[in-house]
Motif scaffolding. Structure first.
Motif, PDB file in Angstrom:
ATOM      1  N   SER A  47       0.731  -1.275   0.032  1.00  0.00           N
ATOM      2  CA  SER A  47       0.037   0.077  -0.073  1.00  0.00           C
ATOM      3  C   SER A  47       0.779   1.129   0.001  1.00  0.00           C
ATOM      4  N   GLY A  48       0.395   2.312  -0.312  1.00  0.00           N
ATOM      5  CA  GLY A  48       0.930   3.445  -0.277  1.00  0.00           C
ATOM      6  C   GLY A  48       0.405   4.359   0.721  1.00  0.00           C
ATOM      7  N   GLY A  49       0.891   5.745   0.758  1.00  0.00           N
ATOM      8  CA  GLY A  49       0.418   6.217   1.971  1.00  0.00           C
ATOM      9  C   GLY A  49       1.468   6.361   3.021  1.00  0.00           C
ATOM     10  N   SER A  50       1.115   7.019   4.061  1.00  0.00           N
ATOM     11  CA  SER A  50       2.174   7.036   5.275  1.00  0.00           C
ATOM     12  C   SER A  50       1.892   6.223   6.363  1.00  0.00           C
ATOM     13  N   THR A  51       0.925   5.498   6.510  1.00  0.00           N
ATOM     14  CA  THR A  51       0.933   4.332   7.377  1.00  0.00           C
ATOM     15  C   THR A  51       1.853   3.248   7.387  1.00  0.00           C
ATOM     16  N   PRO A  52       1.876   2.832   5.954  1.00  0.00           N
ATOM     17  CA  PRO A  52       2.655   1.469   5.757  1.00  0.00           C
ATOM     18  C   PRO A  52       4.242   1.969   6.013  1.00  0.00           C
ATOM     19  N   ASP A  79      -1.860   0.199  -5.536  1.00  0.00           N
ATOM     20  CA  ASP A  79      -2.066   1.549  -6.354  1.00  0.00           C
ATOM     21  C   ASP A  79      -0.776   2.394  -6.465  1.00  0.00           C
ATOM     22  N   ARG A  81       0.153   6.709  -7.728  1.00  0.00           N
ATOM     23  CA  ARG A  81      -0.222   8.004  -8.365  1.00  0.00           C
ATOM     24  C   ARG A  81       0.481   8.109  -9.855  1.00  0.00           C
ATOM     25  N   ASN A  91       4.383   6.341  -4.615  1.00  0.00           N
ATOM     26  CA  ASN A  91       4.353   5.190  -3.704  1.00  0.00           C
ATOM     27  C   ASN A  91       5.549   4.394  -3.877  1.00  0.00           C
ATOM     28  N   GLY A 151      -4.322   0.487   2.980  1.00  0.00           N
ATOM     29  CA  GLY A 151      -4.713   1.507   3.963  1.00  0.00           C
ATOM     30  C   GLY A 151      -6.320   1.876   3.887  1.00  0.00           C
ATOM     31  N   LEU A 152      -6.601   2.862   4.713  1.00  0.00           N
ATOM     32  CA  LEU A 152      -7.820   3.493   4.760  1.00  0.00           C
ATOM     33  C   LEU A 152      -8.022   5.041   4.781  1.00  0.00           C
ATOM     34  N   HIS A 157     -11.859   5.539   1.476  1.00  0.00           N
ATOM     35  CA  HIS A 157     -11.158   4.973   0.140  1.00  0.00           C
ATOM     36  C   HIS A 157     -10.411   4.057   0.731  1.00  0.00           C
ATOM     37  N   THR A 158      -9.904   2.980  -0.228  1.00  0.00           N
ATOM     38  CA  THR A 158      -8.839   2.171  -0.130  1.00  0.00           C
ATOM     39  C   THR A 158      -8.073   2.003  -1.283  1.00  0.00           C
ATOM     40  N   ALA A 159      -6.780   1.759  -1.474  1.00  0.00           N
ATOM     41  CA  ALA A 159      -6.025   1.795  -2.578  1.00  0.00           C
ATOM     42  C   ALA A 159      -6.169   3.034  -3.060  1.00  0.00           C
ATOM     43  N   ARG A 187      -5.291   8.002 -11.099  1.00  0.00           N
ATOM     44  CA  ARG A 187      -4.501   7.080 -10.237  1.00  0.00           C
ATOM     45  C   ARG A 187      -4.593   5.612 -10.767  1.00  0.00           C
ATOM     46  N   LYS A 210      -8.308   8.828  11.588  1.00  0.00           N
ATOM     47  CA  LYS A 210      -9.142   7.674  11.140  1.00  0.00           C
ATOM     48  C   LYS A 210     -10.248   7.318  12.117  1.00  0.00           C
TER      49      LYS A 210
END
Ligand code: 6PG
Length: 257
Positions: A47-52, A79, A81, A91, A151-152, A157-159, A187, A210
């Motif tokens: 997954s992308g984003g900051s959590t992972p 996913d 960008r 990502n 992520g959420l 949304h996810t992915a 995306r 969240k």
């Protein structure tokens, strides 16, 4: 870490993001070794984003990296960008900096999207071909990932499956370019068909932003949010969350440690 069952879903509740990352890293090591023992390969979509990001940084630490069979692991992105791989939005860049640059994994086992910044639709179709090649499938068959990390988003949304976006209606494709109104950009994203064919899907949810969406996604009956549409047909769905994100979730009796 506590285990809570909400709507028949296993929720692993961690004290904080550090414990969340450590629990996820242990799970990743275990799943990787089980898959390699079973089929001599481990396929995972990141997954992308900051959590992972903290998970990937932890997996790069010798305490974990020496326990992952990277030579038999294939990494994909759930996913991406539509930017270059050197963009701060990418990502792939995030994973390259937090993990790939610190481990020994065969280059042909790392499968980022290509051409996403030039022609998103072509990039999505090319990514589907890579999936079919690596999973050695053809026709209507759907790749079955050993693990998909998700992520959420605060909007559910996810992915890159955002509320109201076209990709949510896709029932044939594995990967599509999905126009996201709120970002006024495309995306690249796995579709629900691909996500729901996985053997194991894990949502990683952490943080103050969240705590409104998590109870809605976990407890509301109707599938109002894209994340609620992720239901592996013949696979496991688990949530790894921290206390902050869980704050407003009505907890049934704890299912035990
Ligand atoms: C992305 C992710 C996206 C992410 C959620 C949660 O490309 O941004 O794939 O779906 O998982 O937005 O992001 P955080 O974990 O950073 O809150």
């Amino acid at each position: 870490m506590d285990t809570v069952i909400v709507n028949q879903q296993s929720i692993f509740v961690c004290e904080n993001r550090d414990e969340l990352s450590r629990s996820l890293a242990e799970m990743f090591v275990n799943l990787a070794n089980e898959a390699v023992k079973r089929q001599d390969r481990f396929t995972v979509a990141l997954s992308g984003g900051s959590t992972p990001k903290s998970l990937y940084s932890l997996l790069a630490q010798p305490e974990y990296s020496t326990r992952v069979p990277w030579a038999k692991t294939h990494l994909f992105w759930g996913d991406e960008r539509c930017v270059t791989h050197d963009s701060p939005e990418s990502n792939y860049k995030m994973v390259r900096e937090s993990l790939l640059s610190k481990i020994q994994i065969p280059a042909d086992h790392v499968h980022p999207t290509t051409g996403q910044d030039i022609e998103p639709d072509r990039a999505a179709r090319d990514y589907e071909e890579v999936l079919k090649l690596v999973f050695q499938i053809s026709g209507e068959a759907i790749p079955r990932f050993d693990l998909i990390l998700l992520g959420l988003g605060p909007d559910g949304h996810t992915a890159s499956l955002f509320p109201g976006s076209e990709a949510l209606k896709e029932s044939k494709r594995l990967v599509v370019a999905n126009y996201v109104e709120k970002f006024k950009s495309d995306r690249i994203t796995f579709t629900l068909s691909l996500l729901n064919s996985a053997a194991h899907v894990i949502f990683m949810v952490s943080g103050e932003d969240k705590k409104e969406i998590l109870p809605q996604v976990l407890q509301s009956g109707q599938a109002a949010y894209p994340a609620q549409l992720v239901r592996p047909k013949d696979g496991k769905l688990e949530w790894y969350v921290d206390q902050v994100a869980m704050e407003k979730v009505n907890r049934p009796a704890l299912a035990g440690p």
